[in-house]
Design a protein around this motif. Structure first.
Motif, short mmCIF file in Angstrom:
data_model
loop_
_atom_site.label_atom_id
_atom_site.label_comp_id
_atom_site.label_asym_id
_atom_site.label_seq_id
_atom_site.Cartn_x
_atom_site.Cartn_y
_atom_site.Cartn_z
N ILE A 1 0.87 -1.18 0.00
CA ILE A 1 0.00 0.00 0.00
C ILE A 1 0.91 1.23 0.00
O ILE A 1 1.49 1.57 1.03
CB ILE A 1 -0.93 0.01 1.23
CG1 ILE A 1 -1.76 -1.25 1.29
CG2 ILE A 1 -1.82 1.25 1.21
CD1 ILE A 1 -2.57 -1.38 2.57
N GLN A 2 1.02 1.88 -1.13
CA GLN A 2 1.95 3.00 -1.23
C GLN A 2 1.42 4.25 -0.53
O GLN A 2 2.16 4.93 0.17
CB GLN A 2 2.24 3.32 -2.71
CG GLN A 2 2.92 2.19 -3.45
CD GLN A 2 4.34 1.93 -2.96
OE1 GLN A 2 4.87 2.66 -2.15
NE2 GLN A 2 4.93 0.86 -3.44
N HIS A 3 0.12 4.55 -0.74
CA HIS A 3 -0.42 5.79 -0.16
C HIS A 3 -1.90 5.58 0.15
O HIS A 3 -2.72 5.46 -0.76
CB HIS A 3 -0.25 6.95 -1.13
CG HIS A 3 -0.38 8.30 -0.49
ND1 HIS A 3 0.42 9.36 -0.80
CD2 HIS A 3 -1.22 8.76 0.48
CE1 HIS A 3 0.07 10.41 -0.08
NE2 HIS A 3 -0.92 10.06 0.70
N ALA A 4 -2.23 5.51 1.43
CA ALA A 4 -3.60 5.26 1.86
C ALA A 4 -4.38 6.57 1.93
O ALA A 4 -3.91 7.55 2.50
CB ALA A 4 -3.61 4.55 3.21
N PHE A 5 -5.62 6.55 1.34
CA PHE A 5 -6.48 7.73 1.35
C PHE A 5 -7.69 7.57 2.28
O PHE A 5 -8.19 8.54 2.83
CB PHE A 5 -7.00 8.03 -0.06
CG PHE A 5 -5.96 8.60 -0.98
CD1 PHE A 5 -4.84 9.25 -0.49
CD2 PHE A 5 -6.12 8.51 -2.36
CE1 PHE A 5 -3.88 9.78 -1.35
CE2 PHE A 5 -5.18 9.05 -3.23
CZ PHE A 5 -4.05 9.68 -2.72
N SER A 6 -8.19 6.34 2.42
CA SER A 6 -9.41 6.12 3.20
C SER A 6 -9.37 4.72 3.80
O SER A 6 -8.78 3.79 3.23
CB SER A 6 -10.65 6.28 2.33
OG SER A 6 -11.83 6.06 3.06
N LEU A 7 -10.00 4.56 4.98
CA LEU A 7 -10.02 3.26 5.66
C LEU A 7 -11.42 2.98 6.18
O LEU A 7 -12.14 3.88 6.62
CB LEU A 7 -9.03 3.26 6.83
CG LEU A 7 -7.53 3.27 6.50
CD1 LEU A 7 -6.72 3.60 7.74
CD2 LEU A 7 -7.10 1.93 5.92
N PHE A 8 -11.76 1.69 6.14
CA PHE A 8 -13.01 1.23 6.76
C PHE A 8 -12.77 -0.15 7.34
O PHE A 8 -12.20 -1.03 6.68
CB PHE A 8 -14.16 1.18 5.76
CG PHE A 8 -15.39 0.56 6.32
CD1 PHE A 8 -16.14 1.23 7.26
CD2 PHE A 8 -15.78 -0.72 5.95
CE1 PHE A 8 -17.27 0.64 7.82
CE2 PHE A 8 -16.91 -1.31 6.49
CZ PHE A 8 -17.66 -0.63 7.44
N THR A 9 -13.21 -0.37 8.57
CA THR A 9 -13.03 -1.64 9.25
C THR A 9 -14.34 -2.41 9.23
O THR A 9 -15.35 -1.96 9.82
CB THR A 9 -12.58 -1.41 10.70
OG1 THR A 9 -11.39 -0.62 10.70
CG2 THR A 9 -12.30 -2.73 11.38
N ALA A 10 -14.32 -3.57 8.57
CA ALA A 10 -15.53 -4.40 8.49
C ALA A 10 -15.73 -5.20 9.76
O ALA A 10 -16.86 -5.37 10.23
CB ALA A 10 -15.43 -5.32 7.28
N ASN A 11 -14.65 -5.73 10.33
CA ASN A 11 -14.71 -6.49 11.57
C ASN A 11 -13.33 -6.49 12.21
O ASN A 11 -12.46 -5.70 11.82
CB ASN A 11 -15.22 -7.92 11.32
CG ASN A 11 -14.42 -8.62 10.22
OD1 ASN A 11 -13.20 -8.62 10.25
ND2 ASN A 11 -15.13 -9.21 9.26
N ASP A 12 -13.11 -7.37 13.17
CA ASP A 12 -11.85 -7.36 13.92
C ASP A 12 -10.64 -7.72 13.06
O ASP A 12 -9.50 -7.47 13.47
CB ASP A 12 -11.93 -8.33 15.09
CG ASP A 12 -12.87 -7.83 16.18
OD1 ASP A 12 -13.10 -6.62 16.22
OD2 ASP A 12 -13.36 -8.66 16.97
#
Length: 1002
Positions: free
Chosen positions: A365-376
């Protein structure tokens, strides 16, 4: 009686770990790394140890290094004399705490000792120099127990009594001491010495007197019938006397309840294949750390778990895979001697887990723009080059879409993700991205938009924010409607149509953050209240508002370029927290509240943690375990108390509950004193120094100190004060030295303190008494001499002034006498003649005599006025005055009168006494010549002979016989006046040849 420990006694072995699946259990720790560019003498590290003061000593193939967490001090055979070892290749180091010494051996070069107090070579006594030279013997190992220095070579074992300077007699019936091939030595807490002999086994001696106690033979360690000869690479003994051995046969572990032959309570841990283990060490919890060809491992004795140790997921380099030396210090830090250099880390649960490269593939992952956690375990990451799915348990990363830069990933409904990227907005269905309008026709307007934020307002209303300045979308699922709000069609006021973030507070209010305004917007009735935050003291609005959160009493807003804004619940600005207050960077992006007391702030340079109760700020960086120092504006998500935030080189899971306060203040010492004089600089070190005498030849004093804080040495800060100069603490930041220049002589008390990364200061400041010796002109005797000299000068001036006044008084008296004698008698004559003239009015001769008398009186008065005139004190003026006085008389008698000045003495100054007396002498001489000598010529000459003024009056008259006493007072007066002005007078006269009067200043 000594005897062999039987093979049947349970010796636990942990040999090669080839059948263990490392990927299932792996721990990650951020390494502090040092190599030759940082001052380390060599990357080939042989031994690591820590002395009782906390300094770490690193033995290498190119000398011994003393390390304080920041700097290395190198000892080898090329260093200055006070740091010079006999050789380079350091084979072993043993601390002698009773004598504050380190004993160091350098292969064939005998033994050196180093003072742990002064950090210099401690010269050996004459006997020790001879006895410890070990000519042509390679010393492998050293150990100190009480007064005995144990020395191990392939030619035997030696015990040397440091008090008596004699070797012990070692008796071992199993094997003579001179036949022992000693590879390693180690002492336990009971004073036993464990002698590891390659190819022979382990011999145990009483470390204080050399009594042989027991043996673990080589065959007892060979559980697999290994045909190679046994080589011991390292031995470690825990605080409760468990033994771990690193050998070419693998690792061996056992514990002794006593030395009576019972090795018990061992764990039946068995790994069927073996391989070489390079080093091993017990930590403070009794776990074994060891290294082999596959890297670094920890074996937890309590639950029999084997854990692979790495710096970060997917990272494998020689810093962690080729570890030849291991050491656990007093703070439970794990030190590694690797093929790349020196490294260490804290063996505690880390608050950060970073994700950049997949374990199972080369995906990054060179450059992260957004994150979402579905579960643990499952995280979705929108990045510059697509959409990624990450299994955080297995550290696997897969690229599930390469369609373009992905700026928003959020759950729109159960098991459905909304993905907004540079191609538009999509829904992920059955592992495929389909246009949002296909899945939800009412959302067709979103299909060609780029979204930056999504928020669920209630069970039926979802709000979207456009990145392309289109405004705010409100989707009512129950009514199946989508409304768009912006500046043109609602009360919502946006700066240039920009929405940076959406936030829903604890009361259910929706906040829309724009460039310089915050709107409280009700998506049900479209009502809106706009707030602008003014910069304190100005009319300028706070701008670039990126994020918002709240605590019980405050709202908090991230303002890029300014820092964090604290607002009241009425939206009034209370304060700004930025770099000046200790935040890592003013370029703030996301802000999260944890347990109503901690704010986590992602920035353009690190992560800030603000304790809103104590106002303490702690910053974290890539070196602490973050993916990098650079976060991204929209990249942050809170899931079950953990913060997921990213940017350049992936993302990090931040677990605030794992943040631990470092409650241990740094150990503080004065480590170097440098005195600078015109002759050069001199250095000294004494950790126990309490008083420093500074000679008067020193113009600058440099004092360096070290706060030993290996948990985060780069963020150890210092302050100091000198009570006699300033009672306030002067903050130095991370600067660990002060320079003292121009301090006045006297005694001063320097106090220094240090704080760790959590601002825990040393309980008592470190004190040093400074005694600045005065220079010769600053000493008391010199000051008294100056005072005496000044008194003498003033007294001399006073005496001079009194004498001057007396002389002036004398001159006035003499002038007064002259006026009385000359002018007074003349006026008296005038008075008598006046009375006679009144009685005899027809006799005019009386009037003529009165006129002559008045002329004489006038001339005498003018002479006195001239004498008192300060502007006419030189010889030239003197001659002019004489001319005016006598020239009329000489003309009346047809006498030639000449005045000669020779030798350039025209400007020589005459005192008033000289002027008066010389004038009277010259006038008397000339008048006598005019009256009595019948001369035709008179000559007055003045010159300098041998730096003495000489005045001569000469006439060519008839002369007189100097042997005949004169009845007049003229010559007597001249002699008297000459004596008054310290002139010698010489009167020469010959009848018929004239007269010469000479005056020479004596």
């Amino acid at each position: 009686m000594s005897r062999s420990l039987p093979l049947a006694l349970a010796i636990s072995l942990i040999s090669n770990l080839g059948n263990i699946v490392f990927g299932q259990v792996e721990n990650f720790y951020p390494f502090h790394k040092f190599n030759q560019n940082d001052g380390l003498s060599s990357y080939n590290i042989i031994k690591i140890t820590q002395d009782k003061y906390g300094f770490v000593w690193v033995g290498t193939q190119d000398g011994l290094n003393c390390f304080d967490g920041n700097k290395f001090l190198v000892f080898n055979n090329e260093a200055d004399q006070k740091y010079r070892l006999n050789g380079k290749n350091v084979m072993d180091v043993a601390e002698d705490p009773e004598r504050n010494l380190l004993w160091v051996t350098t292969s064939y070069n005998g033994i050196n000792s180093i003072s742990t107090l002064k950090h210099i070579i401690e010269p050996l006594s004459a006997k020790d120099t001879i006895n410890l030279s070990f000519n042509n013997q390679w010393i492998h190992a050293l150990c100190v127990v009480s007064n005995i220095l144990w020395i191990g070579t392939y030619n035997g074992l030696y015990g040397y009594n440091l008090n008596t300077h004699r070797f012990l007699t070692l008796n071992c019936r199993i094997l003579k001491s001179n036949q022992m091939r000693v590879g390693k030595l180690k002492s336990d807490s009971k004073g036993h010495v464990w002698v590891c002999c390659d190819g022979q086994g382990i011999f145990i001696f009483n470390g204080k007197d050399g009594t042989f106690l027991d043996i673990v033979p080589e065959k007892a360690l060979n559980l697999y019938g290994n045909k190679k000869s046994l080589i011991f690479w390292n031995i470690s003994i825990s605080e409760d006397n468990k033994i771990a051995l690193a050998t070419n046969w693998g690792i061996r572990f056992f514990e002794l309840n006593s030395l009576s032959g019972n090795v018990g309570n061992s764990a039946n841990v068995y790994f069927p294949s073996e391989a070489e283990v390079f080093s091993c060490a017990f930590d403070k919890f009794g776990n074994i750390w060891f290294s082999d060809i596959q890297g670094l491992h920890r074996f937890d004795l309590a639950d029999r778990r084997l854990i692979k140790i790495s710096e970060s997921p997917g990272k494998s380099d020689t810093w962690q895979t080729v570890v030849y030396s291991l050491y656990v210090d007093a703070g439970n830090n794990i030190w590694l001697g690797t093929q790349e250099g020196l490294a260490y880390f804290m063996a505690v649960i880390q608050p950060f887990s970073r994700y950049y490269k997949s374990w199972s593939s080369s995906v990054k992952i060179q450059h992260a723009f957004s994150l979402f956690t579905a579960n643990d375990s499952i995280v979705y990451c929108g990045a510059a080059n697509g959409l990624y799915q990450i299994n955080t348990k297995q550290y696997s990363i897969s690229n599930i879409d390469e369609g373009g830069s992905c700026y928003l990933v959020r759950e729109i409904s159960r098991d459905k993700l909304l993905v907004s990227n540079s191609r538009g907005t999509f829904i992920r269905v059955d592992n495929q991205l389909v246009p949002v309008g296909v899945e939800y026709p009412v959302l067709v307007p979103l299909q060609n938009d780029l979204l930056c934020s999504l928020l669920s307002f209630n069970d039926s209303i979802t709000v979207f924010a456009s990145e392309l300045h289109k405004g705010l979308y409100v989707w009512n699922r129950s009514q199946k409607t989508l409304k768009i709000y912006n500046d043109g069609n609602s009360q919502l006021k946006l700066d240039d149509g920009i929405i940076n973030e959406l936030y829903k507070d604890r009361n259910g209010n929706l906040w829309v953050l724009s460039v310089s305004s915050i709107c409280r917007f009700n998506p049900i009735d479209a009502s809106c209240e706009v707030f602008h935050l003014n910069v304190p003291g100005t009319k300028t609005n706070c701008s670039i508002l990126f994020d918002m959160c709240e605590t019980t009493n405050s709202y908090w807003v991230a303002a890029y370029g300014m820092g964090i804004l604290e607002l009241t619940k009425n939206m009034q600005l209370k304060r700004i927290i930025g770099e000046k207050q200790g935040l890592c960077n003013n370029g703030v992006y996301r802000i999260f509240s944890d347990n109503d007391s901690l704010l986590l702030v992602t920035t353009n340079n690190g992560l800030g943690a603000i304790n809103v109760n104590s106002n303490n700020i702690k910053n974290y960086y890539e070196s602490d375990g973050l993916h990098s120092n650079a976060f991204e504006q929209f990249c942050g998500f809170n899931y079950n108390g953990s913060i997921y935030a990213g940017g350049v080189n992936g993302f990090t899971i931040i677990r605030p509950d794992r943040f631990k306060l470092n409650s241990v203040p740094p150990k503080l010492y004065f480590v170097k004193i440098t005195l600078m004089s015109r002759e050069g600089a001199s250095d000294t070190t004494d950790l126990m120094l309490s008083t420093l005498n500074i000679p008067n030849s020193i113009y600058q004093t440099n004092i360096s100190f070290a706060g030993l804080n290996y948990s985060n040495p780069a963020r150890t800060i210092y302050s100091y004060k000198i009570n006699e100069l300033n009672t306030d603490w002067i903050q130095l930041g991370t600067q660990n030295f002060i320079n003292l220049i121009g301090i006045s002589p006297g005694n001063y008390t320097l106090q220094v303190r240090a704080a760790n990364e959590d601002s825990i200061w040393t309980k008592q400041p470190l004190e040093l008494t400074l005694r600045f010796q005065p220079k010769w002109y600053q000493t008391l005797w010199f000051k008294l001499l100056v005072i005496a000299g000044m008194v003498s000068v003033f007294f001399g001036f006073y005496k001079f002034r009194v004498a001057q006044l007396k002389r002036q008084q004398q001159i006035r008296r003499e002038i007064a006498n002259d006026l009385h004698d000359d002018l007074g008698s003349t006026l008296n004559t005038v008075k008598v003649l006046t009375h006679i003239a009144k009685r005899d009015a027809n006799n005019k001769s009386y009037l003529d005599q009165i006129e002559v008398s008045l002329s004489i009186a006038t001339s005498g008065l003018r002479d006195m006025i001239w004498v008192l005139d300060d502007t006419k004190d030189n010889i030239k003026d003197f001659f002019e005055r004489v001319k005016k006085s006598v020239l009329p008389a000489s003309i009346a008698h047809s006498i030639e009168l000449n005045f000669l000045i020779e030798g350039g003495v025209e400007d020589r100054v005459l005192s008033k006494t000289e002027k008066r007396n010389l004038l009277m002498i010259v006038k008397e001489s000339i008048n006598n010549s005019i009256k009595y000598s019948n001369c035709k010529k008179i000559e007055v000459r003045i010159m300098v002979i041998n730096n003495k003024t000489e005045l001569t009056i000469y006439d060519d008259g008839k002369g007189f016989d100097t042997n005949i006493p004169s009845e007049g007072n003229g010559l007597k007066n001249m002699r008297y006046r000459a004596k008054q002005i310290h002139y010698q007078i010489n009167i020469q006269s010959v009848i018929g040849q004239g007269t010469k009067i000479g005056l020479i200043k004596g």
